[in-house]
Design an enzyme around this catalytic site. Structure first.
Site, short mmCIF file in Angstrom:
data_model
loop_
_atom_site.label_atom_id
_atom_site.label_comp_id
_atom_site.label_asym_id
_atom_site.label_seq_id
_atom_site.Cartn_x
_atom_site.Cartn_y
_atom_site.Cartn_z
N HIS A 196 -1.50 -5.58 1.70
CA HIS A 196 -2.93 -6.26 1.34
C HIS A 196 -2.75 -7.88 0.97
CE1 HIS A 196 -6.92 -7.57 -0.48
NE2 HIS A 196 -5.83 -7.84 -1.66
N ARG A 250 -1.41 -14.56 3.97
CA ARG A 250 -2.08 -13.87 4.90
C ARG A 250 -1.31 -14.05 6.36
NH1 ARG A 250 -6.89 -10.45 4.05
NH2 ARG A 250 -7.77 -11.27 5.69
N GLU A 258 -9.01 -10.35 -8.04
CA GLU A 258 -8.08 -9.36 -8.05
C GLU A 258 -7.17 -9.49 -8.84
OE1 GLU A 258 -7.08 -9.49 -3.71
OE2 GLU A 258 -9.15 -9.03 -3.11
N TYR A 279 -12.22 -3.04 -3.44
CA TYR A 279 -12.68 -3.31 -2.16
C TYR A 279 -14.31 -3.15 -2.18
CZ TYR A 279 -8.39 -2.16 0.34
OH TYR A 279 -6.97 -2.42 0.64
N LYS A 316 0.98 -1.11 0.20
CA LYS A 316 0.04 -0.06 0.01
C LYS A 316 0.78 1.35 0.05
CE LYS A 316 -3.80 -2.32 2.45
NZ LYS A 316 -4.77 -2.49 3.58
N ASN A 333 -1.51 -0.18 7.20
CA ASN A 333 -1.21 -1.39 7.80
C ASN A 333 -0.33 -1.97 6.39
OD1 ASN A 333 -3.41 -1.79 5.92
ND2 ASN A 333 -4.33 -3.24 7.32
P1 RTP Z 1 -6.59 -5.96 3.25
O1 RTP Z 1 -8.01 -6.26 2.26
O2 RTP Z 1 -5.79 -4.70 3.08
O3 RTP Z 1 -5.64 -7.40 3.15
O4 RTP Z 1 -7.05 -6.07 4.77
P2 RTP Z 1 -7.82 -7.19 5.40
O5 RTP Z 1 -8.47 -8.34 4.48
O6 RTP Z 1 -7.14 -7.82 6.38
O7 RTP Z 1 -9.09 -6.56 6.09
P3 RTP Z 1 -10.31 -5.71 5.55
O8 RTP Z 1 -11.37 -6.02 6.72
O9 RTP Z 1 -11.05 -6.38 4.27
O10 RTP Z 1 -10.16 -4.19 5.35
C1 RTP Z 1 -9.47 -3.67 4.41
C2 RTP Z 1 -8.53 -2.61 4.75
O11 RTP Z 1 -9.36 -1.40 5.20
C3 RTP Z 1 -8.56 -0.85 6.31
N1 RTP Z 1 -9.35 -0.72 7.63
N2 RTP Z 1 -9.55 0.12 8.31
N3 RTP Z 1 -11.34 0.14 11.51
C4 RTP Z 1 -10.66 0.87 10.59
O12 RTP Z 1 -10.38 1.70 10.32
C5 RTP Z 1 -10.20 -0.10 9.27
N4 RTP Z 1 -10.67 -1.44 9.24
C6 RTP Z 1 -10.05 -1.87 8.13
C7 RTP Z 1 -7.23 -1.67 6.65
O13 RTP Z 1 -6.28 -0.83 5.67
C8 RTP Z 1 -7.50 -2.95 6.07
O14 RTP Z 1 -6.43 -3.47 5.57
#
Ligand code: RTP
Length: 149
Positions: free
Chosen positions: A117, A87, A128, A51, A11, A114
């Site tokens: 992704h 992951r 994707e 997203y 990112k 973070n």
């Molecule tokens: P990613 O898609 O980036 O690998 O992340 P992930 O599956 O672990 O998490 P996801 O729930 O899909 O969320 C995507 C990205 O959104 C941001 N996020 N911000 N509470 C918050 O402010 C929040 N929660 C999620 C993070 O950048 C997350 O990786």
């Protein structure tokens, strides 16, 4: 036999901090093969598609701003169980819940920044990869990626 593939994206904060090489190193050390890599300028259209499941989340506008703040580096990695294990290499979504030794556990503290992704399923990975690499990718496979029994 086609090896499992995943989409890993560094990112904007990870690119800005010069962590692309570190992330590549961790996937290569584990034994995975890099089959595509490109730096992309992001835009709202591709991020809305990437997203699409998160559009209703309260944090979505913040996420969009974050992902528009600079270029990203998209990669396709392949190898046995690479989606799930990839992951694990990244760590938990919230870096403070990520164990030391994972990428997020070692390099960040904020869920809103973070670093990386990783696709959450084989189906998401296929979607994707098609989204970010619409012209296709090289399908070459190293011999050592297969069990030689
Ligand atoms: P990613 O898609 O980036 O690998 O992340 P992930 O599956 O672990 O998490 P996801 O729930 O899909 O969320 C995507 C990205 O959104 C941001 N996020 N911000 N509470 C918050 O402010 C929040 N929660 C999620 C993070 O950048 C997350 O990786």
């Amino acid at each position: 036999m086609s090896l499992e593939k995943t989409y890993i994206m560094v990112k904007p904060d990870g690119v800005e901090r010069g962590l692309v090489g570190e992330i590549i190193k961790r996937f290569e050390n584990k034994g995975y093969q890099l089959v595509a890599i490109q730096q992309f300028e992001t835009n709202k259209d591709i991020l809305n598609q990437h997203y699409e499941d998160l559009k209703e989340k309260p944090f979505f506008p913040k996420l969009l701003n974050y992902m528009l703040s600079g270029p990203v580096v998209g990669m396709v990695w392949q190898g046995k169980d690479v989606v799930k294990t990839g992951r694990k290499l990244l760590g938990e979504t919230d870096p403070l819940k990520s164990a030391p030794g994972t990428i997020r556990g070692d390099f960040c503290i904020d869920v809103g920044h973070n670093i990386c992704h990783g696709s959450d399923s084989v189906k998401s990975a296929e979607r994707e990869i098609c989204l970010w690499f619409p012209n296709g990718i090289v399908t070459w496979e190293r011999k050592c990626m297969h069990d030689l029994i």
